[in-house]
Design a protein around this motif. Structure first.
Motif, PDB file in Angstrom:
ATOM      1  N   MET A  86       0.831  -1.190   0.000  1.00  0.00           N
ATOM      2  CA  MET A  86       0.000   0.000   0.000  1.00  0.00           C
ATOM      3  C   MET A  86       0.875   1.254   0.000  1.00  0.00           C
ATOM      4  SD  MET A  86      -2.848  -1.598   0.032  1.00  0.00           S
ATOM      5  CE  MET A  86      -4.087  -0.344   0.295  1.00  0.00           C
ATOM      6  N   LYS A  87       0.398   2.280  -0.657  1.00  0.00           N
ATOM      7  CA  LYS A  87       1.105   3.560  -0.628  1.00  0.00           C
ATOM      8  C   LYS A  87       0.997   4.135   0.775  1.00  0.00           C
ATOM      9  CE  LYS A  87       0.256   4.417  -5.483  1.00  0.00           C
ATOM     10  NZ  LYS A  87      -0.518   5.181  -6.457  1.00  0.00           N
ATOM     11  N   GLY A  88       2.042   4.761   1.224  1.00  0.00           N
ATOM     12  CA  GLY A  88       2.051   5.310   2.574  1.00  0.00           C
ATOM     13  C   GLY A  88       2.804   4.393   3.523  1.00  0.00           C
ATOM     14  N   ARG A  89       2.960   4.839   4.734  1.00  0.00           N
ATOM     15  CA  ARG A  89       3.727   4.096   5.737  1.00  0.00           C
ATOM     16  C   ARG A  89       2.828   3.814   6.933  1.00  0.00           C
ATOM     17  NH1 ARG A  89       8.963   2.538   4.855  1.00  0.00           N
ATOM     18  NH2 ARG A  89       9.641   3.341   6.833  1.00  0.00           N
ATOM     19  N   PHE A  90       3.115   2.724   7.609  1.00  0.00           N
ATOM     20  CA  PHE A  90       2.435   2.374   8.851  1.00  0.00           C
ATOM     21  C   PHE A  90       3.273   2.897  10.014  1.00  0.00           C
ATOM     22  CE2 PHE A  90       2.146  -0.539  12.461  1.00  0.00           C
ATOM     23  CZ  PHE A  90       0.801  -0.445  12.744  1.00  0.00           C
ATOM     24  N   VAL A  91       2.631   3.548  10.972  1.00  0.00           N
ATOM     25  CA  VAL A  91       3.328   4.063  12.148  1.00  0.00           C
ATOM     26  C   VAL A  91       2.861   3.261  13.356  1.00  0.00           C
ATOM     27  CG1 VAL A  91       3.824   6.083  13.576  1.00  0.00           C
ATOM     28  CG2 VAL A  91       3.370   6.365  11.134  1.00  0.00           C
ATOM     29  N   SER A  92       3.805   2.614  14.041  1.00  0.00           N
ATOM     30  CA  SER A  92       3.470   1.820  15.221  1.00  0.00           C
ATOM     31  C   SER A  92       3.172   2.717  16.415  1.00  0.00           C
ATOM     32  CB  SER A  92       4.616   0.865  15.560  1.00  0.00           C
ATOM     33  OG  SER A  92       5.719   1.595  16.048  1.00  0.00           O
ATOM     34  N   GLN A  93       2.619   2.113  17.468  1.00  0.00           N
ATOM     35  CA  GLN A  93       2.328   2.881  18.687  1.00  0.00           C
ATOM     36  C   GLN A  93       3.584   3.525  19.262  1.00  0.00           C
ATOM     37  OE1 GLN A  93       0.217   0.026  21.167  1.00  0.00           O
ATOM     38  NE2 GLN A  93      -1.633   1.241  20.905  1.00  0.00           N
ATOM     39  N   SER A  94       4.736   2.878  19.078  1.00  0.00           N
ATOM     40  CA  SER A  94       5.981   3.438  19.615  1.00  0.00           C
ATOM     41  C   SER A  94       6.610   4.460  18.672  1.00  0.00           C
ATOM     42  CB  SER A  94       6.975   2.314  19.915  1.00  0.00           C
ATOM     43  OG  SER A  94       7.288   1.603  18.738  1.00  0.00           O
ATOM     44  N   GLY A  95       5.953   4.714  17.513  1.00  0.00           N
ATOM     45  CA  GLY A  95       6.430   5.743  16.606  1.00  0.00           C
ATOM     46  C   GLY A  95       7.343   5.259  15.497  1.00  0.00           C
ATOM     47  N   ASN A  96       7.567   3.949  15.394  1.00  0.00           N
ATOM     48  CA  ASN A  96       8.394   3.406  14.314  1.00  0.00           C
ATOM     49  C   ASN A  96       7.597   3.342  13.017  1.00  0.00           C
ATOM     50  OD1 ASN A  96      10.729   2.907  15.917  1.00  0.00           O
ATOM     51  ND2 ASN A  96       9.673   1.150  16.790  1.00  0.00           N
ATOM     52  N   PHE A  97       8.291   3.562  11.901  1.00  0.00           N
ATOM     53  CA  PHE A  97       7.661   3.527  10.587  1.00  0.00           C
ATOM     54  C   PHE A  97       7.973   2.207   9.886  1.00  0.00           C
ATOM     55  CE2 PHE A  97       7.766   7.975  11.545  1.00  0.00           C
ATOM     56  CZ  PHE A  97       6.642   8.492  10.937  1.00  0.00           C
ATOM     57  N   TYR A  98       6.969   1.650   9.223  1.00  0.00           N
ATOM     58  CA  TYR A  98       7.122   0.395   8.487  1.00  0.00           C
ATOM     59  C   TYR A  98       6.423   0.498   7.140  1.00  0.00           C
ATOM     60  CZ  TYR A  98       8.319  -1.483  13.056  1.00  0.00           C
ATOM     61  OH  TYR A  98       8.917  -1.714  14.271  1.00  0.00           O
ATOM     62  N   ASP A  99       6.879  -0.323   6.181  1.00  0.00           N
ATOM     63  CA  ASP A  99       6.141  -0.448   4.934  1.00  0.00           C
ATOM     64  C   ASP A  99       4.772  -1.026   5.259  1.00  0.00           C
ATOM     65  OD1 ASP A  99       8.239   0.517   3.402  1.00  0.00           O
ATOM     66  OD2 ASP A  99       9.056  -1.482   3.049  1.00  0.00           O
ATOM     67  N   ASN A 100       3.777  -0.679   4.483  1.00  0.00           N
ATOM     68  CA  ASN A 100       2.408  -1.097   4.751  1.00  0.00           C
ATOM     69  C   ASN A 100       1.999  -2.162   3.737  1.00  0.00           C
ATOM     70  OD1 ASN A 100      -0.267  -1.353   5.425  1.00  0.00           O
ATOM     71  ND2 ASN A 100      -0.793   0.789   5.092  1.00  0.00           N
ATOM     72  N   PHE A 101       1.991  -3.420   4.168  1.00  0.00           N
ATOM     73  CA  PHE A 101       1.548  -4.537   3.337  1.00  0.00           C
ATOM     74  C   PHE A 101       0.237  -5.071   3.892  1.00  0.00           C
ATOM     75  CE2 PHE A 101       6.182  -4.550   2.920  1.00  0.00           C
ATOM     76  CZ  PHE A 101       6.296  -4.457   1.535  1.00  0.00           C
ATOM     77  N   GLN A 102      -0.678  -5.417   3.019  1.00  0.00           N
ATOM     78  CA  GLN A 102      -1.985  -5.912   3.437  1.00  0.00           C
ATOM     79  C   GLN A 102      -2.297  -7.244   2.759  1.00  0.00           C
ATOM     80  OE1 GLN A 102      -4.081  -4.325   5.665  1.00  0.00           O
ATOM     81  NE2 GLN A 102      -2.386  -2.895   5.960  1.00  0.00           N
ATOM     82  N   MET A 103      -2.939  -8.137   3.512  1.00  0.00           N
ATOM     83  CA  MET A 103      -3.481  -9.358   2.929  1.00  0.00           C
ATOM     84  C   MET A 103      -4.842  -8.971   2.346  1.00  0.00           C
ATOM     85  SD  MET A 103      -5.621 -12.063   2.884  1.00  0.00           S
ATOM     86  CE  MET A 103      -6.391 -12.671   4.338  1.00  0.00           C
ATOM     87  N   MET A 104      -5.014  -9.201   1.051  1.00  0.00           N
ATOM     88  CA  MET A 104      -6.225  -8.752   0.377  1.00  0.00           C
ATOM     89  C   MET A 104      -7.286  -9.842   0.238  1.00  0.00           C
ATOM     90  SD  MET A 104      -5.399  -5.633  -0.099  1.00  0.00           S
ATOM     91  CE  MET A 104      -6.388  -4.857  -1.358  1.00  0.00           C
ATOM     92  N   GLY A 105      -6.841 -11.095   0.151  1.00  0.00           N
ATOM     93  CA  GLY A 105      -7.811 -12.168  -0.018  1.00  0.00           C
ATOM     94  C   GLY A 105      -7.164 -13.409  -0.590  1.00  0.00           C
ATOM     95  N   TYR A 106      -7.992 -14.283  -1.123  1.00  0.00           N
ATOM     96  CA  TYR A 106      -7.543 -15.553  -1.698  1.00  0.00           C
ATOM     97  C   TYR A 106      -8.080 -15.690  -3.111  1.00  0.00           C
ATOM     98  CZ  TYR A 106      -6.714 -16.611   3.203  1.00  0.00           C
ATOM     99  OH  TYR A 106      -6.279 -16.566   4.497  1.00  0.00           O
ATOM    100  N   MET A 107      -7.370 -16.454  -3.933  1.00  0.00           N
ATOM    101  CA  MET A 107      -7.825 -16.699  -5.296  1.00  0.00           C
ATOM    102  C   MET A 107      -7.312 -18.057  -5.746  1.00  0.00           C
ATOM    103  SD  MET A 107      -9.673 -15.479  -7.744  1.00  0.00           S
ATOM    104  CE  MET A 107     -10.031 -13.950  -6.915  1.00  0.00           C
ATOM    105  N   VAL A 108      -8.127 -18.774  -6.483  1.00  0.00           N
ATOM    106  CA  VAL A 108      -7.732 -20.042  -7.088  1.00  0.00           C
ATOM    107  C   VAL A 108      -7.379 -19.753  -8.545  1.00  0.00           C
ATOM    108  CG1 VAL A 108      -8.500 -22.361  -7.700  1.00  0.00           C
ATOM    109  CG2 VAL A 108      -9.236 -21.348  -5.549  1.00  0.00           C
TER     110      VAL A 108
END
Length: 78
Positions: free
Chosen positions: A10-32
């Motif tokens: 995902m565009k943008g960054r994830f900020v943890s409760q302690s203030g650390n920044f991480y790349d933002n990856f999301q599980m979107m679903g499943y596909m056969v």
């Protein structure tokens, strides 16, 4: 057919409760599908819920471990 998990960077960054920044990856679903590319294409074409595509940087698919069965109408026909 193979069961895949669909993931997104995902565009943008994830900020943890302690203030650390991480790349933002999301599980979107499943596909056969028969391969990773088809899994991503099918998910894009058959998205099960609204997605703001402008927020997605890219999608990719990872096969589920052998023996993991995802119960979908497609998988039930196999």
């Amino acid at each position: 057919m193979i069961n895949f998990i669909i993931l997104a960077s995902m565009k943008g960054r994830f900020v943890s409760q302690s203030g650390n920044f991480y790349d933002n990856f999301q599980m979107m679903g499943y596909m056969v599908a028969s391969d990773r590319s088809e899994a991503v294409s099918r998910f894009f074409d058959q998205t099960p819920y609204p997605i703001e595509w402008a927020d997605v940087e890219y999608l990719w698919a990872e096969p589920l471990a052998y023996g993991c069965l995802l119960y979908t109408s497609d998988a039930a026909d196999e």
